[in-house]
Write a protein that holds these residues in place. Structure first.
Motif, mmCIF file in Angstrom:
data_model
loop_
_atom_site.group_PDB
_atom_site.id
_atom_site.type_symbol
_atom_site.label_atom_id
_atom_site.label_comp_id
_atom_site.label_asym_id
_atom_site.label_seq_id
_atom_site.Cartn_x
_atom_site.Cartn_y
_atom_site.Cartn_z
ATOM 1 N N LEU A 27 0.824 -1.210 0.000
ATOM 2 C CA LEU A 27 0.000 0.000 0.000
ATOM 3 C C LEU A 27 0.855 1.255 0.000
ATOM 4 C CD1 LEU A 27 -3.031 -0.571 2.387
ATOM 5 C CD2 LEU A 27 -3.067 -0.001 -0.030
ATOM 6 N N THR A 62 -7.233 -0.916 -5.409
ATOM 7 C CA THR A 62 -8.454 -1.684 -5.163
ATOM 8 C C THR A 62 -8.146 -3.179 -5.021
ATOM 9 O OG1 THR A 62 -8.883 -1.764 -7.548
ATOM 10 C CG2 THR A 62 -9.995 -0.045 -6.280
ATOM 11 N N ASN A 64 -5.339 -4.433 -3.905
ATOM 12 C CA ASN A 64 -4.670 -4.593 -2.614
ATOM 13 C C ASN A 64 -5.665 -4.557 -1.468
ATOM 14 O OD1 ASN A 64 -3.164 -3.415 -0.147
ATOM 15 N ND2 ASN A 64 -1.564 -4.215 -1.496
ATOM 16 N N LEU A 65 -6.630 -3.674 -1.518
ATOM 17 C CA LEU A 65 -7.643 -3.624 -0.462
ATOM 18 C C LEU A 65 -8.488 -4.893 -0.442
ATOM 19 C CD1 LEU A 65 -8.881 0.069 -0.465
ATOM 20 C CD2 LEU A 65 -7.345 -1.068 1.132
#
Length: 87
Positions: A27, A62, A64-65
């Motif tokens: 992130l 997105t 990674n989330l």
């Protein structure tokens, strides 16, 4: 060779924690990538190629989330599940 459920639970827990730490580091790099307005490339001597990186950074963000959400929920489910063996 079979692993006991207790050892298997520990291995999966350690792997999930590793994935969470890795995604948090990722992130940071995505945040740094989103600061750039464009990237410039020089494919040949007289040619300049530019490209905006914000849509790509948003896609990585997105993804990674979603990875963080999936791994966190999996880890919570593993830690909160009632097993038939004694801890």
């Amino acid at each position: 060779m079979y692993l006991s459920p207790k050892i298997e639970k520990r291995i999966v827990t350690v792997f999930c924690v590793f994935l969470i730490i890795f995604n948090l580091i990722e992130l940071y790099f995505i945040y740094e990538l989103s600061k750039f307005d464009e990237m410039i490339g020089y494919p040949s001597i007289n040619e300049v190629k530019t490209r905006t990186v914000r849509p790509l950074a948003f896609l990585f963000f997105t993804d990674n989330l979603a990875n963080l959400l999936f791994v966190s929920v999996s880890l919570m489910w593993i830690l909160m599940s009632n097993s038939s063996y004694q801890d």
